[in-house]
Design a protein around this motif. Structure first.
Motif, PDB file in Angstrom:
ATOM      1  N   ASN A 180     135.017 -16.623  75.651  1.00 59.13           N
ATOM      2  CA  ASN A 180     134.659 -17.880  76.311  1.00 59.13           C
ATOM      3  C   ASN A 180     133.325 -18.380  75.753  1.00 59.13           C
ATOM      4  O   ASN A 180     132.254 -18.066  76.262  1.00 59.13           O
ATOM      5  N   HIS A 204     132.029 -21.247  75.748  1.00 56.99           N
ATOM      6  CA  HIS A 204     131.294 -22.110  76.672  1.00 56.99           C
ATOM      7  C   HIS A 204     130.401 -21.272  77.591  1.00 56.99           C
ATOM      8  O   HIS A 204     129.207 -21.519  77.730  1.00 56.99           O
ATOM      9  N   GLU A 205     131.019 -20.254  78.179  1.00 59.69           N
ATOM     10  CA  GLU A 205     130.280 -19.363  79.069  1.00 59.69           C
ATOM     11  C   GLU A 205     129.180 -18.612  78.324  1.00 59.69           C
ATOM     12  O   GLU A 205     128.125 -18.298  78.889  1.00 59.69           O
ATOM     13  N   TYR A 230     141.741 -25.594  73.462  1.00 61.83           N
ATOM     14  CA  TYR A 230     142.132 -25.927  74.828  1.00 61.83           C
ATOM     15  C   TYR A 230     142.527 -27.395  74.953  1.00 61.83           C
ATOM     16  O   TYR A 230     141.808 -28.281  74.499  1.00 61.83           O
ATOM     17  N   GLY A 277     136.040 -23.196  76.148  1.00 62.60           N
ATOM     18  CA  GLY A 277     135.840 -21.788  76.516  1.00 62.60           C
ATOM     19  C   GLY A 277     136.937 -21.212  77.375  1.00 62.60           C
ATOM     20  O   GLY A 277     137.241 -20.025  77.300  1.00 62.60           O
ATOM     21  N   SER A 278     137.521 -22.041  78.247  1.00 66.09           N
ATOM     22  CA  SER A 278     138.633 -21.570  79.072  1.00 66.09           C
ATOM     23  C   SER A 278     139.452 -22.777  79.483  1.00 66.09           C
ATOM     24  O   SER A 278     139.092 -23.909  79.214  1.00 66.09           O
TER      25      SER A 278
END
Lengths: 214, 214
Positions: free
Chosen positions: A189, A191-192, B16, B179-180
């Protein structure tokens, strides 16, 4: 503090940094060469391999940037060579001949001890057996005020990303589908982990993006 | 034979097609709007929503292409609306007001029966409860000599890809990391499914690629 930078790392549209079934004939895996077409054409790449000519422009600018202000490299063992398990002897000296294109200390991650290997042109390969943080510390000490380039492959980059140690990552998204192989993004992830896209420069050959850690 | 086409489908750099935590406030998931910036600016999008102006050029050409020669649409239920489970009544009529931007028959995949819903401007929503092949057959019959556009979302497109039923897929890769969320590529071997990249046109806003099935 020196930065840890991934540069000129090519991925397919579906996120693969290397194709399946890597071996001596296909060091980038089946179909993996297609990822790097943008780079092969550049003046930087041609010069690195002792050839004249090559394209200038955005693709070349990104390729060249990958060598600017670099004081040390880190490579995964598979990028150094196809030998697996303990080193049988000192005969394997990398894919690059007597004068590798690094011209800095290069820290190779491996589970198996080996003496440092000085090459022509300023490259010395050091073999690091005590993990990615240790390799980064040693590379930082060697790099001084310069940055460290993390060469790859995919699994090495993923380890450093997951540990939050990569400061900047330049990816070149190639117009290719691999379908399987080593995926850079799967289960990660970004982004995380704090990455966002800070640069986006597409060319007819690849889409260049830079991900920076907040 | 009409083709089944995915058009103007936006994905992030990490694959995504929608962000995490979709709800009424975030129908595209958290961060999902960033994927569509390239499209919002186009004349085609502005016109579709009754506004004048908007950009012309490559982004708009791709947006416009998505409406050319389309005789029917297929949508997953989540793209039609946020209602889950059996339809409580006929009050939900889609996100798009009285005159939806389809102007063709639209086949909505659902597990729950509902009567056809005619709207203004030539759109009629038909609710298909017996699977993706049935929806495709019905859409093909309705489309006549024209193509069928598969609108999404991610899980609907993945079902059709896995079944080998998508002929052509235009993706717009946006300069964003999610990211998710819902990943278009995860666990799907598009190479093995016969897809290759037949078009690659980057713009400052997105990298447009067309994947075609061999």
């Amino acid at each position: 503090m020196p930065k840890l930078r991934v540069q000129s790392f090519s991925v397919s549209l579906d996120g693969y940094g290397a194709g399946p079934s890597q071996d001596l004939k296909n060091p980038l895996g089946v179909g993996g060469m297609a990822l790097h077409q943008w780079a092969f054409a550049t003046r930087t790449f041609q010069k690195m391999h002792g050839e004249g000519g090559g394209s200038t422009g955005v693709d070349d600018d990104f390729a060249a940037r990958g060598f600017e202000n670099i004081g040390a490299w880190i490579l995964g063992r598979n990028m150094f060579g196809p030998v697996r398990g303990p080193w049988p002897d000192d005969s394997w000296k990398g894919w690059w001949g007597d004068e590798p294109p690094y011209h800095t200390p290069v820290f190779v991650l491996t589970h198996h001890k080996r003496e440092p290997l000085p090459m022509q042109g300023g490259t010395t390969f050091y073999f690091v057996t005590d993990g990615i943080e240790s390799a980064l510390r040693q590379a930082a000490a060697a790099a001084g005020s310069k940055d460290i380039r993390l060469g790859g492959g995919v699994s090495t980059i993923r380890q450093y990303l997951r540990a939050g140690l990569v400061d900047e990552m330049h990816l070149a998204v190639a117009p290719a589908i691999l379908g399987s192989g080593e995926n850079l993004f799967a289960g990660l992830n970004l982004h995380e982990l704090g990455y966002h896209c800070t640069e986006h420069v597409p060319t007819p050959n690849a889409t260049h993006v830079v991900l920076t850690r907040r």
